[in-house]
Design a protein around this motif. Structure first.
Motif, PDB file in Angstrom:
ATOM      1  N   VAL A  19     -17.564  61.040 -67.406  1.00  0.00           N
ATOM      2  CA  VAL A  19     -18.368  61.599 -68.498  1.00  0.00           C
ATOM      3  C   VAL A  19     -18.186  60.722 -69.734  1.00  0.00           C
ATOM      4  O   VAL A  19     -17.064  60.502 -70.193  1.00  0.00           O
ATOM      5  CB  VAL A  19     -17.937  63.048 -68.816  1.00  0.00           C
ATOM      6  CG1 VAL A  19     -18.783  63.619 -69.943  1.00  0.00           C
ATOM      7  CG2 VAL A  19     -18.046  63.928 -67.573  1.00  0.00           C
ATOM      8  N   GLU A  20     -19.302  60.221 -70.274  1.00  0.00           N
ATOM      9  CA  GLU A  20     -19.246  59.376 -71.463  1.00  0.00           C
ATOM     10  C   GLU A  20     -19.414  60.230 -72.711  1.00  0.00           C
ATOM     11  O   GLU A  20     -20.394  60.947 -72.865  1.00  0.00           O
ATOM     12  CB  GLU A  20     -20.351  58.319 -71.418  1.00  0.00           C
ATOM     13  CG  GLU A  20     -20.301  57.381 -72.622  1.00  0.00           C
ATOM     14  CD  GLU A  20     -21.468  56.422 -72.636  1.00  0.00           C
ATOM     15  OE1 GLU A  20     -21.235  55.222 -72.821  1.00  0.00           O
ATOM     16  OE2 GLU A  20     -22.618  56.885 -72.463  1.00  0.00           O
ATOM     17  N   VAL A  21     -18.426  60.139 -73.598  1.00  0.00           N
ATOM     18  CA  VAL A  21     -18.464  60.856 -74.872  1.00  0.00           C
ATOM     19  C   VAL A  21     -18.226  59.837 -75.979  1.00  0.00           C
ATOM     20  O   VAL A  21     -17.158  59.228 -76.041  1.00  0.00           O
ATOM     21  CB  VAL A  21     -17.377  61.959 -74.928  1.00  0.00           C
ATOM     22  CG1 VAL A  21     -17.457  62.704 -76.252  1.00  0.00           C
ATOM     23  CG2 VAL A  21     -17.510  62.923 -73.762  1.00  0.00           C
ATOM     24  N   GLY A  22     -19.218  59.616 -76.831  1.00  0.00           N
ATOM     25  CA  GLY A  22     -19.066  58.678 -77.935  1.00  0.00           C
ATOM     26  C   GLY A  22     -18.694  57.268 -77.490  1.00  0.00           C
ATOM     27  O   GLY A  22     -17.896  56.605 -78.147  1.00  0.00           O
ATOM     28  N   GLY A  23     -19.260  56.822 -76.382  1.00  0.00           N
ATOM     29  CA  GLY A  23     -19.000  55.463 -75.895  1.00  0.00           C
ATOM     30  C   GLY A  23     -17.738  55.319 -75.064  1.00  0.00           C
ATOM     31  O   GLY A  23     -17.437  54.238 -74.567  1.00  0.00           O
ATOM     32  N   ILE A  24     -16.982  56.404 -74.886  1.00  0.00           N
ATOM     33  CA  ILE A  24     -15.758  56.361 -74.075  1.00  0.00           C
ATOM     34  C   ILE A  24     -15.997  57.169 -72.803  1.00  0.00           C
ATOM     35  O   ILE A  24     -16.493  58.298 -72.858  1.00  0.00           O
ATOM     36  CB  ILE A  24     -14.550  56.946 -74.843  1.00  0.00           C
ATOM     37  CG1 ILE A  24     -14.304  56.132 -76.104  1.00  0.00           C
ATOM     38  CG2 ILE A  24     -13.309  56.974 -73.961  1.00  0.00           C
ATOM     39  CD1 ILE A  24     -13.267  56.744 -77.025  1.00  0.00           C
ATOM     40  N   GLY A  25     -15.655  56.594 -71.650  1.00  0.00           N
ATOM     41  CA  GLY A  25     -15.811  57.281 -70.372  1.00  0.00           C
ATOM     42  C   GLY A  25     -14.529  58.004 -69.986  1.00  0.00           C
ATOM     43  O   GLY A  25     -13.463  57.410 -69.916  1.00  0.00           O
ATOM     44  N   TYR A  26     -14.639  59.300 -69.752  1.00  0.00           N
ATOM     45  CA  TYR A  26     -13.493  60.118 -69.339  1.00  0.00           C
ATOM     46  C   TYR A  26     -13.635  60.461 -67.862  1.00  0.00           C
ATOM     47  O   TYR A  26     -14.682  60.957 -67.436  1.00  0.00           O
ATOM     48  CB  TYR A  26     -13.422  61.417 -70.150  1.00  0.00           C
ATOM     49  CG  TYR A  26     -13.102  61.211 -71.602  1.00  0.00           C
ATOM     50  CD1 TYR A  26     -11.785  61.203 -72.057  1.00  0.00           C
ATOM     51  CD2 TYR A  26     -14.119  61.014 -72.536  1.00  0.00           C
ATOM     52  CE1 TYR A  26     -11.489  61.011 -73.389  1.00  0.00           C
ATOM     53  CE2 TYR A  26     -13.827  60.820 -73.877  1.00  0.00           C
ATOM     54  CZ  TYR A  26     -12.510  60.822 -74.296  1.00  0.00           C
ATOM     55  OH  TYR A  26     -12.220  60.633 -75.623  1.00  0.00           O
ATOM     56  N   ARG A  27     -12.579  60.186 -67.094  1.00  0.00           N
ATOM     57  CA  ARG A  27     -12.564  60.589 -65.686  1.00  0.00           C
ATOM     58  C   ARG A  27     -12.010  62.009 -65.612  1.00  0.00           C
ATOM     59  O   ARG A  27     -10.904  62.272 -66.075  1.00  0.00           O
ATOM     60  CB  ARG A  27     -11.712  59.629 -64.856  1.00  0.00           C
ATOM     61  CG  ARG A  27     -12.310  58.240 -64.817  1.00  0.00           C
ATOM     62  CD  ARG A  27     -11.631  57.312 -63.877  1.00  0.00           C
ATOM     63  NE  ARG A  27     -10.203  57.557 -63.718  1.00  0.00           N
ATOM     64  CZ  ARG A  27      -9.379  56.743 -63.091  1.00  0.00           C
ATOM     65  NH1 ARG A  27      -9.828  55.637 -62.557  1.00  0.00           N
ATOM     66  NH2 ARG A  27      -8.105  57.018 -62.977  1.00  0.00           N
ATOM     67  N   VAL A  28     -12.806  62.916 -65.031  1.00  0.00           N
ATOM     68  CA  VAL A  28     -12.450  64.328 -64.985  1.00  0.00           C
ATOM     69  C   VAL A  28     -12.485  64.803 -63.539  1.00  0.00           C
ATOM     70  O   VAL A  28     -13.503  64.650 -62.846  1.00  0.00           O
ATOM     71  CB  VAL A  28     -13.428  65.187 -65.822  1.00  0.00           C
ATOM     72  CG1 VAL A  28     -12.951  66.629 -65.881  1.00  0.00           C
ATOM     73  CG2 VAL A  28     -13.594  64.615 -67.218  1.00  0.00           C
ATOM     74  N   THR A  29     -11.376  65.349 -63.071  1.00  0.00           N
ATOM     75  CA  THR A  29     -11.308  65.923 -61.726  1.00  0.00           C
ATOM     76  C   THR A  29     -11.864  67.342 -61.791  1.00  0.00           C
ATOM     77  O   THR A  29     -11.469  68.128 -62.649  1.00  0.00           O
ATOM     78  CB  THR A  29      -9.860  65.952 -61.219  1.00  0.00           C
ATOM     79  OG1 THR A  29      -9.356  64.606 -61.199  1.00  0.00           O
ATOM     80  CG2 THR A  29      -9.771  66.534 -59.817  1.00  0.00           C
ATOM     81  N   VAL A  30     -12.787  67.652 -60.887  1.00  0.00           N
ATOM     82  CA  VAL A  30     -13.433  68.970 -60.904  1.00  0.00           C
ATOM     83  C   VAL A  30     -13.394  69.584 -59.510  1.00  0.00           C
ATOM     84  O   VAL A  30     -13.260  68.898 -58.504  1.00  0.00           O
ATOM     85  CB  VAL A  30     -14.896  68.883 -61.396  1.00  0.00           C
ATOM     86  CG1 VAL A  30     -14.968  68.416 -62.833  1.00  0.00           C
ATOM     87  CG2 VAL A  30     -15.723  67.977 -60.499  1.00  0.00           C
ATOM     88  N   GLY A  31     -13.535  70.897 -59.470  1.00  0.00           N
ATOM     89  CA  GLY A  31     -13.617  71.624 -58.210  1.00  0.00           C
ATOM     90  C   GLY A  31     -15.060  71.760 -57.758  1.00  0.00           C
ATOM     91  O   GLY A  31     -15.994  71.254 -58.396  1.00  0.00           O
ATOM     92  N   ASP A  32     -15.240  72.494 -56.657  1.00  0.00           N
ATOM     93  CA  ASP A  32     -16.568  72.652 -56.072  1.00  0.00           C
ATOM     94  C   ASP A  32     -17.557  73.329 -57.017  1.00  0.00           C
ATOM     95  O   ASP A  32     -18.723  72.948 -57.082  1.00  0.00           O
ATOM     96  CB  ASP A  32     -16.478  73.459 -54.768  1.00  0.00           C
ATOM     97  CG  ASP A  32     -15.729  72.699 -53.680  1.00  0.00           C
ATOM     98  OD1 ASP A  32     -15.633  71.460 -53.777  1.00  0.00           O
ATOM     99  OD2 ASP A  32     -15.239  73.346 -52.735  1.00  0.00           O
ATOM    100  N   ALA A  33     -17.093  74.348 -57.743  1.00  0.00           N
ATOM    101  CA  ALA A  33     -17.998  75.094 -58.628  1.00  0.00           C
ATOM    102  C   ALA A  33     -18.576  74.183 -59.709  1.00  0.00           C
ATOM    103  O   ALA A  33     -19.780  74.198 -59.980  1.00  0.00           O
ATOM    104  CB  ALA A  33     -17.278  76.280 -59.255  1.00  0.00           C
ATOM    105  N   ALA A  34     -17.726  73.376 -60.342  1.00  0.00           N
ATOM    106  CA  ALA A  34     -18.203  72.458 -61.386  1.00  0.00           C
ATOM    107  C   ALA A  34     -19.086  71.368 -60.785  1.00  0.00           C
ATOM    108  O   ALA A  34     -20.079  70.964 -61.400  1.00  0.00           O
ATOM    109  CB  ALA A  34     -17.028  71.844 -62.136  1.00  0.00           C
ATOM    110  N   GLN A  35     -18.765  70.906 -59.574  1.00  0.00           N
ATOM    111  CA  GLN A  35     -19.600  69.898 -58.913  1.00  0.00           C
ATOM    112  C   GLN A  35     -21.019  70.421 -58.725  1.00  0.00           C
ATOM    113  O   GLN A  35     -21.992  69.706 -58.925  1.00  0.00           O
ATOM    114  CB  GLN A  35     -19.017  69.533 -57.530  1.00  0.00           C
ATOM    115  CG  GLN A  35     -17.838  68.604 -57.585  1.00  0.00           C
ATOM    116  CD  GLN A  35     -18.248  67.144 -57.690  1.00  0.00           C
ATOM    117  OE1 GLN A  35     -19.383  66.815 -57.997  1.00  0.00           O
ATOM    118  NE2 GLN A  35     -17.301  66.257 -57.455  1.00  0.00           N
ATOM    119  N   ARG A  36     -21.113  71.702 -58.329  1.00  0.00           N
ATOM    120  CA  ARG A  36     -22.438  72.301 -58.100  1.00  0.00           C
ATOM    121  C   ARG A  36     -23.174  72.543 -59.415  1.00  0.00           C
ATOM    122  O   ARG A  36     -24.403  72.532 -59.457  1.00  0.00           O
ATOM    123  CB  ARG A  36     -22.301  73.622 -57.334  1.00  0.00           C
ATOM    124  CG  ARG A  36     -21.872  73.458 -55.878  1.00  0.00           C
ATOM    125  CD  ARG A  36     -21.976  74.770 -55.120  1.00  0.00           C
ATOM    126  NE  ARG A  36     -21.122  75.815 -55.657  1.00  0.00           N
ATOM    127  CZ  ARG A  36     -19.888  76.076 -55.233  1.00  0.00           C
ATOM    128  NH1 ARG A  36     -19.359  75.354 -54.269  1.00  0.00           N
ATOM    129  NH2 ARG A  36     -19.182  77.050 -55.769  1.00  0.00           N
TER     130      ARG A  36
END
Length: 197
Positions: A19-36
């Protein structure tokens, strides 16, 4: 500490979003619900984040709602429940369903979580009952047994929240009695669905 991220979805790989926020990319681990819940690449996403810090790593865990985040954090406080297991539990049971099955002492439903056997489910039941037995984890949905749809309506709603497809739900529910204890019927439906997969 990071509490939430709102930005553009740049990439998704396995259980990780970029996820890019203000030009910085954040790697975020998510579960199935957030993926959907997140849309296609390039769309804006909002994730509620738990910033998990260890000596050797920092990981961001993202959720689509504050309720899921609070539930995840409450589970992390339980003995021998780490982020992976907490995500797996939320991948099978949303917070409201999890709270109901803990209140009912439903070990069979906990065994539906990948990697959780009967012995681990018994331990989790005891550990999580105290931590998740509060109203803040219940979504504003009708309690089982109260909905206007009757017993079959309650079963369909509960199984749908657990992520089962309509055809799977209809096949199993049509073979169950139209009245009786919803918790018992739900356990039977889950047994049948687990056997069919």
């Amino acid at each position: 500490m990071i509490g939430s991220l709102r930005g553009r979805l740049l990439d998704r790989h396995g259980d990780e979003l970029l996820v890019e926020v203000g030009g910085i990319g954040y790697r975020v681990t998510v579960g199935d619900a957030a993926q959907r819940a997140v849309g296609p690449l390039g769309t804006e996403v909002l994730l509620y984040v738990h910033h998990y810090v260890r000596e050797d790593a920092e990981t961001l865990y993202g959720f689509g709602s504050p309720v899921e985040l609070r539930c995840f954090e409450a589970m992390l406080g339980a003995n021998r429940v780490g982020p992976s297991l907490a995500l797996s539990i939320l991948g099978v049971h949303d917070p409201a369903t999890l709270q109901r099955l803990l209140a009912a002492g439903d070990i069979d439903a906990l065994c539906l979580v990948p990697g959780v056997g009967a012995k681990t489910a018994q331990r989790l039941l005891i550990e999580l009952q105290a931590r998740l037995g509060v109203p803040e984890f219940i979504d504003p949905v009708p309690a089982m047994g109260v909905a206007a749809g009757g017993t079959h309506g309650d079963l369909r709603a509960a199984l749908g929240q657990l992520g089962y497809r309509d055809d799977e739900v209809n096949r199993v529910v049509s073979g169950l009695p139209g009245d009786g204890d919803v918790s018992e019927l739900l356990r039977e439906a889950l047994r049948q669905l687990a056997g069919a997969r």
